[in-house]
Design an enzyme around this catalytic site. Structure first.
Site, short mmCIF file in Angstrom:
data_model
loop_
_atom_site.label_atom_id
_atom_site.label_comp_id
_atom_site.label_asym_id
_atom_site.label_seq_id
_atom_site.Cartn_x
_atom_site.Cartn_y
_atom_site.Cartn_z
N TRP A 1 -4.94 -8.66 -3.07
CA TRP A 1 -4.70 -9.76 -2.15
C TRP A 1 -5.30 -11.07 -2.63
CZ3 TRP A 1 -0.82 -9.16 0.80
CH2 TRP A 1 -0.47 -7.89 1.29
N ASP B 1 0.79 -1.23 0.00
CA ASP B 1 0.00 0.00 0.00
C ASP B 1 0.83 1.29 0.00
OD1 ASP B 1 -1.84 -1.97 0.52
OD2 ASP B 1 -2.45 -1.21 2.48
#
Length: 502
Positions: free
Chosen positions: A302, A49
């Site tokens: 993910w 991130d």
């Protein structure tokens, strides 16, 4: 609660250890031909991130989730870089490393967060993740500050929020902070009873926080956990962005509505996808010195995706992960959002090819061979009035014999745009698609950015974006425009080879 102390070292020692690990491998990594040429990457090893995006004292700062000991996810650190133009980045020392009882757990560390300018002091707020003795994971919100914009000290009073409220759960992370009036506000991602939520806090000083309630939550269709929430005003309204867990290939959602600071409630009436591809996650926004709202995201997602195999073949080359090109966010006249690449990307343009009023027929080759590259920008417009083709589009990153190729295909009868990467590289798979919002007679425009292992596609007047990773061989650089079932007029196409930003 009793916090762990075993294995603790000072923050400075943890930072030096991480820097030493990167220094040993970064020269080797820099020689890898698959490295991106203008999408931001860490010097080596794993990143995810984007964190702490901020325009601070005339420069852009980008922090990011970073594991400096390997090319798979591990105990999170905060990498750090700065730029004067959003394109050319200077790597700075790692800003945060796990070192304290509230962020030391080796499968946690310093999770995602944000940066604010507190009267000239660059201040980071992040999630500390710990594992206490009974095996329970606790996520807390923490603070660190810097006087020089490079070296950060963790607040002695951490954690500033020691745990989730009753409305949340142990999944309690990714603070995003902004100032409204005299108070600071924070939104934190959470869940309860398999319902994703954005929780609201307020503070006079960034250190003493009062819980303000649930800002917004899923209606049962928007995932069981909201990661990396971001909240900001735009065009007289407010926008809540987040990455929902449990929504399949919908990795980034936005809601447009109105904020009532008296009640702490956000009421939304418009919903959309920030990106329709498979690899665009955890976008974070900031307001820059030009008054633009800019977002950057992680170019991956993910493992709840059904096509998940791994995070990419670059892992064996001692790196994994990159950031998207920066995009602006604008509110359209109908309340939807538009996302356009920042104008600064034009500085990368080099050799230019332009064609006009070109007939595209099945099997025809119209692009000159010298336009081929692994790093290009394309702006193209198809004239669909009078078009007889059933499908039109692009062959991208193709090998000479066509055994490797990525297909961007628009199906005219259904308005469906498909990104087919099943033959891209022997590793990637899946065909993300989206229905474009357009009439059959309206011209169709594309704005495409290709780097060594990512393709970003903009269309629908920048209301539809699709981002996907591919990993073709370095020599698979050919491209073509095609049609099937009939002809189409390519009104214009501009192709620029792009130089490296490093």
């Amino acid at each position: 609660m009793k916090l762990p102390t075993k294995g603790m070292i000072s923050h400075r020692e943890a930072l030096l250890k991480a820097e030493h690990s990167i220094a040993k491998i970064k020269e080797t990594v820099s020689k890898d031909l698959s490295r991106q040429k203008y999408h931001f990457m860490a010097p080596a090893y794993w990143i995810n991130d984007p964190n702490g995006l901020i325009f601070y004292k005339g420069e852009y700062h980008l922090f990011y989730q970073h594991y400096p000991y390997g090319s798979r996810w591990g105990a999170m650190h905060w990498g750090h870089a700065k730029s004067k133009d959003l394109i050319h980045w200077e790597h700075l020392p790692i800003a945060l490393a796990p070192s304290e009882p509230y962020d030391l757990h080796d499968r946690g560390g310093c999770f995602s967060g944000c940066a604010v300018d507190d009267n000239g002091v660059l201040t980071l707020l992040y999630t500390g993740t710990i594992l206490i003795e009974d095996g329970q994971v606790i996520q807390t919100q923490c603070l660190a500050t810097s006087e020089d914009g490079i070296t950060f000290e963790k607040f002695e009073g951490n954690p500033v929020i020691p745990g989730p409220p009753e409305d949340g759960s142990v999944d309690f992370r990714d603070p995003k902070v902004w100032k409204h009036g005299e108070l600071w506000y924070m939104v934190v991602g959470s869940r309860k009873d398999n319902t994703g939520k954005a929780l609201l806090y307020k503070s006079p000083d960034l250190r003493a926080w009062e819980y303000g309630g649930v800002l917004a939550e899923s209606d049962g269709t928007m995932g069981y956990m909201w990661e990396c929430p971001d909240f900001f005003p735009l065009g007289g309204r407010h926008v809540l962005m987040f990455s929902p867990m449990g929504m399949g290939n919908r990795t980034t959602i936005y809601l447009v509505g109105d904020m009532d600071y008296e009640t702490g409630k956000f009421t939304w009436d418009t919903m959309g996808d920030i990106d329709h591809g498979y690899e665009y996650y955890a976008p974070q926004s900031f307001l820059d010195g030009k008054g633009r709202r800019v977002i950057i995201a992680w170019l991956n997602a993910w493992d709840w995706m059904p096509w998940f195999k791994d995070f990419g073949p670059t892992e064996k080359n001692h790196w994994c992960g990159a950031m998207s090109a920066p995009r602006t966010v604008e509110l359209d006249t109908d309340g939807r959002l538009r996302f356009a690449p920042v104008e600064e990307l034009k500085v990368l343009r080099r050799e230019h090819v332009r064609l006009e009023n070109t007939i595209i027929s099945p099997g025809a080759d119209v692009l000159p061979k010298y336009a081929a590259s692994d790093c290009v920008e394309i702006i193209a417009e198809f004239q669909l009035a009078g078009c007889t083709a059933e499908e039109i589009g692009f062959v991208l990153r193709s090998s000479t014999d066509g055994t490797q190729r990525t297909m961007l295909v628009y199906h005219l009868p259904t308005n469906e745009l498909r990104f087919d990467r099943n033959q891209s590289d022997g590793w990637s798979e899946g065909v993300p698609s989206v229905i474009l919002e357009r009439s059959g007679e309206e011209s169709l425009k594309f704005h495409i950015f290709i780097d060594t292992c990512v393709v970003e596609v903009y269309t629908d007047h920048y209301r539809t974006v699709m981002t996907n990773n591919i990993y073709p061989d370095p020599g698979s650089i050919h491209m073509e425009v095609f049609s099937t079932g009939g002809q189409v007029t390519l009104s214009s196409i501009d192709i620029w080879k792009l130089c490296s930003a490093w």
